[in-house]
Design an enzyme around this catalytic site. Structure first.
Site, PDB file in Angstrom:
ATOM      1  N   ALA A  84       0.813  -1.182  -0.328  1.00 47.68           N
ATOM      2  CA  ALA A  84       0.029   0.148   0.192  1.00 47.68           C
ATOM      3  C   ALA A  84       0.553   1.313  -0.019  1.00 47.68           C
ATOM      4  O   ALA A  84       1.467   1.165   0.930  1.00 47.68           O
ATOM      5  CB  ALA A  84      -1.044   0.538   1.059  1.00 47.68           C
ATOM      6  N   GLU A 138      -3.586 -11.887  -0.461  1.00 47.56           N
ATOM      7  CA  GLU A 138      -2.393 -12.748   0.801  1.00 47.56           C
ATOM      8  C   GLU A 138      -3.449 -13.382   1.974  1.00 47.56           C
ATOM      9  O   GLU A 138      -4.021 -12.850   3.001  1.00 47.56           O
ATOM     10  CB  GLU A 138      -2.773 -10.652   0.989  1.00 47.56           C
ATOM     11  CG  GLU A 138      -1.800 -10.358   0.396  1.00 47.56           C
ATOM     12  CD  GLU A 138      -1.328  -8.784   0.823  1.00 47.56           C
ATOM     13  OE1 GLU A 138      -1.617  -8.603   1.957  1.00 47.56           O
ATOM     14  OE2 GLU A 138      -0.781  -8.181   0.066  1.00 47.56           O
TER      15      GLU A 138
HETATM   16 ZN    ZN Z   1      -0.939  -7.145   5.385  1.00 51.73          ZN
END
Ligand code: ZN
Length: 289
Positions: free
Chosen positions: A202, A259
């Site tokens: 991110a 993930e």
């Molecule tokens: Zn993470």
């Protein structure tokens, strides 16, 4: 004469018909038609059930010792909070956290919904003995309950790699990844390197970890899928209010690759709905753009 005779016959026939109609009408009113299952007068088809037998319990047996024991005045059952699921451990003191209906735990952080550099979540709590876990208090309590459950089930491989990450940490992390990609691809511009990094990290201010509601289990790789922790989380995480934040096949919605190690607290009610419907936080909130 001939005509008169015809009139008389017709008169008699009409009279007979009227009489027959009258008789039929009386019969119909006296014996109303009954169809099975219709009408309030219909008799019940089932016979009355025999009275239930009262089972003999230990309580009904009176012993000399028991006669001296004073029984509690109220026989009303103890009211317990609703427990929809079975747990191996006693989670009663954690239910107020697991079952939170505070919508601040549904906070969305992604590429199009940035938290910004100033956002610091309320009530950050550091859990000791669980691999340096820092989460908002409610999420920390839910995690503690979940951790104890996993330990009670004999799982020894529960390790947390990362939890709350502040803006500055994410900023350093992101820039480190950029440098690594630039070294890996000589001649790439910063934007080209960032395009790669964006698929797995991110940008600062947009990380789900900045919410203080997220844990990454160890190992942070596809190897995590082979652990008992992963299997437990996949089957039971939602019972503690945790969801798989970036599921497989949802990259176009979440903006992230699958993930398996990244789990996010949202509270049990929302987590259960997302789990059962197979939807992401973005879809749950109706914020898929
Ligand atoms: Zn993470």
């Amino acid at each position: 004469m001939e005509y008169r005779g015809n009139y008389a016959v017709r008169f008699i026939l009409i009279g007979l018909c009227l009489a027959a109609i009258a008789v039929l009408a009386v019969m119909l009113f006296r014996t109303p038609s009954k169809r099975p299952g219709e009408g309030s007068a219909a008799a019940p088809e089932t016979t009355a059930a025999p009275p239930a037998t009262v089972p003999e319990t230990a309580e009904s047996v009176t012993t000399p010792e028991e006669t001296t024991v004073q029984k509690p005045e109220s026989t009303a059952p103890v009211t317990e909070p609703p427990r929809q699921y079975e747990y191996a451990t006693d989670v009663s003191r954690y239910l107020e956290f697991i079952d939170t209906d505070d919508r601040s735990y549904l906070i969305l952080a992604n590429r199009s919904h940035a938290l910004g550099s100033k956002y610091v979540p309320e009530g950050l709590t550091k859990l000791n003995g669980y691999g340096n876990v820092t989460l908002r208090h409610t999420a920390a309590m839910a995690f503690e309950a979940m951790y104890k459950e996993m330990k009670a089930l004999g799982m020894a491989d529960v390790v947390v790699s990362s939890s709350y990450r502040d803006y500055n940490y994410q900023n350093k992390l992101y820039n480190r990844y950029i440098k690594e990609e630039l070294a890996r691809h000589p001649g790439y511009t910063w934007e080209q390197a960032a395009a790669i990094v964006d698929t797995y990290s991110a940008r600062p201010g947009t990380s789900d970890h900045q919410t203080g509601l997220t844990v990454d289990f160890y190992p942070v790789s596809s190897r995590f899928e082979k652990t008992k922790t992963f299997r437990f989380m996949t089957e039971n995480g939602y019972k503690f209010g945790f969801i798989l934040r970036f599921p497989e096949g949802k990259t176009d919605i979440t903006g992230y690759m699958y993930e398996s190690w990244h789990w996010r607290f949202v509270g049990r009610k929302a987590a259960t709905e997302m789990y059962e419907r197979g939807i992401t936080l973005e879809e749950y909130l109706g914020m898929t753009e």
